[in-house]
Every structure is written in structure tokens, then in C-alpha cells.
Design an enzyme around this catalytic site. Structure first.
Site, PDB file in Angstrom:
ATOM      1  CG  ASP A   1      -2.047   0.999   1.109  1.00 13.97           C
ATOM      2  OD1 ASP A   1      -3.211   0.565   1.024  1.00 13.97           O
ATOM      3  OD2 ASP A   1      -1.772   2.224   1.102  1.00 13.97           O
TER       4      ASP A   1
ATOM      5  CG  ASN B   1     -12.420  -0.293   3.630  1.00  7.42           C
ATOM      6  OD1 ASN B   1     -12.787  -0.660   4.729  1.00  7.42           O
ATOM      7  ND2 ASN B   1     -11.273   0.344   3.441  1.00  7.42           N
TER       8      ASN B   1
ATOM      9  N   GLY C   1     -15.907   3.178   3.000  1.00 11.75           N
ATOM     10  CA  GLY C   1     -14.536   3.676   2.893  1.00 11.75           C
ATOM     11  C   GLY C   1     -13.776   3.165   1.692  1.00 11.75           C
ATOM     12  CD  GLN C   2     -14.507  -0.781  -3.065  1.00 11.07           C
ATOM     13  OE1 GLN C   2     -15.608  -1.189  -2.700  1.00 11.07           O
ATOM     14  NE2 GLN C   2     -13.843  -1.329  -4.076  1.00 11.07           N
TER      15      GLN C   2
ATOM     16  CG  HIS D   1      -8.506  -2.899  -2.343  1.00 10.43           C
ATOM     17  ND1 HIS D   1      -9.412  -2.250  -3.150  1.00 10.43           N
ATOM     18  CD2 HIS D   1      -8.389  -2.146  -1.229  1.00 10.43           C
ATOM     19  CE1 HIS D   1      -9.821  -1.144  -2.546  1.00 10.43           C
ATOM     20  NE2 HIS D   1      -9.229  -1.067  -1.374  1.00 10.43           N
TER      21      HIS D   1
ATOM     22  CG  HIS E   1      -6.907  -2.770   3.168  1.00  7.33           C
ATOM     23  ND1 HIS E   1      -6.179  -1.610   2.990  1.00  7.33           N
ATOM     24  CD2 HIS E   1      -8.105  -2.559   2.558  1.00  7.33           C
ATOM     25  CE1 HIS E   1      -6.918  -0.727   2.312  1.00  7.33           C
ATOM     26  NE2 HIS E   1      -8.089  -1.274   2.044  1.00  7.33           N
TER      27      HIS E   1
HETATM   28  P1  AMP Z   1      -9.729   1.599   0.146  1.00  9.26           P
HETATM   29  O1  AMP Z   1      -9.981   2.799   0.972  1.00  9.26           O
HETATM   30  O2  AMP Z   1     -10.156   0.322   0.821  1.00  9.26           O
HETATM   31  O3  AMP Z   1     -10.281   1.727  -1.272  1.00  9.26           O
HETATM   32  O4  AMP Z   1      -8.176   1.465   0.035  1.00  9.26           O
HETATM   33  C1  AMP Z   1      -7.437   1.928  -1.039  1.00  9.26           C
HETATM   34  C2  AMP Z   1      -5.996   1.786  -0.663  1.00  9.26           C
HETATM   35  O5  AMP Z   1      -5.217   1.889  -1.825  1.00  9.26           O
HETATM   36  C3  AMP Z   1      -5.496   2.878   0.315  1.00  9.26           C
HETATM   37  O6  AMP Z   1      -4.975   2.263   1.488  1.00  9.26           O
HETATM   38  C4  AMP Z   1      -4.434   3.597  -0.505  1.00  9.26           C
HETATM   39  O7  AMP Z   1      -3.345   4.014   0.296  1.00  9.26           O
HETATM   40  C5  AMP Z   1      -4.029   2.547  -1.517  1.00  9.26           C
HETATM   41  N1  AMP Z   1      -3.476   3.058  -2.764  1.00  9.26           N
HETATM   42  C6  AMP Z   1      -3.946   4.067  -3.537  1.00  9.26           C
HETATM   43  N2  AMP Z   1      -3.189   4.224  -4.632  1.00  9.26           N
HETATM   44  C7  AMP Z   1      -2.210   3.271  -4.572  1.00  9.26           C
HETATM   45  C8  AMP Z   1      -1.111   2.912  -5.404  1.00  9.26           C
HETATM   46  N3  AMP Z   1      -0.840   3.552  -6.554  1.00  9.26           N
HETATM   47  N4  AMP Z   1      -0.314   1.897  -5.012  1.00  9.26           N
HETATM   48  C9  AMP Z   1      -0.555   1.251  -3.858  1.00  9.26           C
HETATM   49  N5  AMP Z   1      -1.582   1.517  -3.029  1.00  9.26           N
HETATM   50  C10 AMP Z   1      -2.399   2.527  -3.375  1.00  9.26           C
END
Ligand code: AMP
Ligand code: ZN
Length: 107
Positions: free
Chosen positions: A29, A83, A89-90, A96, A98
């Protein structure tokens, strides 16, 4: 799917991946919320958990989470979070999981 960030990462430069197999990929992340913060995604585009209607892929993703956690060095000591949908919170609209580890979590 075109123009999807996580489709691009999952099917892109293998050197940027922590772990992968034919159906799933794991990468760090960009804004880690724990010493280990890895995201596990299907290589094919699925928008969110509610859209995951393929039971075989669902099982493969759970196994991928376990294998990615081991590859990231947190076997036996990690938290998994999804999420599902913007209100939860997505932010990135590609399913994905986490994986969070490397520190203690309470409740
Ligand atoms: P969510 O809030 O569950 O959609 O989580 C999205 C996650 O993607 C967050 O923890 C971000 O920090 C992560 N994220 C966003 N852009 C990137 C990227 N280019 N590479 C890796 N992680 C990312
Ligand atoms: Zn995608």
C-alpha cells in the site's frame, strides 16, 4: 478494465509485486497504516466484494491472502480488511483485501 489503477498494477511490472499467481497479485500500500500493509487483488477486474459472484475466484483470493501474508513476513500475525462500497470507505473501485501486520492490534 481500462484505466483501472489496480488492474494496471496487478498486471504490470512484476518487480512491484510482493507476491502473485495466475489469478491474484499483492503489492505494498502506498500509504501504509501498519509496518506491513499489503493489498491483495484479483488480476481480473471486480469492482467490490458484493460483485464477486465467482465462488472459485473467491476461494482463490482467500488463499492468495494467506500466501501474500506469508510472503510479506507476517504469517500467523496479520489482520485482513475489505472496504465494500464508498460508504464503507472504499476509494479504489477494484476489489482489494488489506493485509495489516507488523504491530499489535487491539479489538
Ligand atoms: P480503500 O480505501 O479500501 O479503497 O483502500 C485503497 C488503498 O489503496 C489505500 O490504502 C491507498 O493508500 C491505496 N493506494 C492508492 N493508490 C495506490 C497505489 N498507486 N499503489 C498502492 N496503493 C495505493
Ligand atoms: Zn480493475
Amino acid at each position: 478494465m481500462e484505466n483501472c489503477l489496480f488492474c494496471s498494477i496487478a498486471n504490470g511490472d512484476p518487480d512491484k509485486l510482493v507476491w502473485q499467481n495466475d489469478t491474484a497479485a499483492a503489492f505494498n500500500d502506498i500509504h501504509p497504516k501498519a509496518p506491513v500493509h499489503v493489498l491483495v487483488v484479483p488480476k481480473r477486474h471486480v469492482e467490490k466484494l458484493d460483485d464477486l459472484d465467482d465462488a472459485e475466484l473467491a476461494g482463490q483470493l482467500l488463499m492468495a491472502v494467506r500466501q501474500a501474508a506469508e510472503a510479506a513476513g507476517v504469517k500467523g500475525a496479520y489482520r485482513v480488511m475489505v472496504n465494500n462500497g464508498a460508504p464503507a470507505g472504499q476509494v479504489v473501485e477494484h476489489l482489494h483485501f488489506h493485509i495489516l501486520g507488523g504491530r499489535r492490534f487491539e479489538a
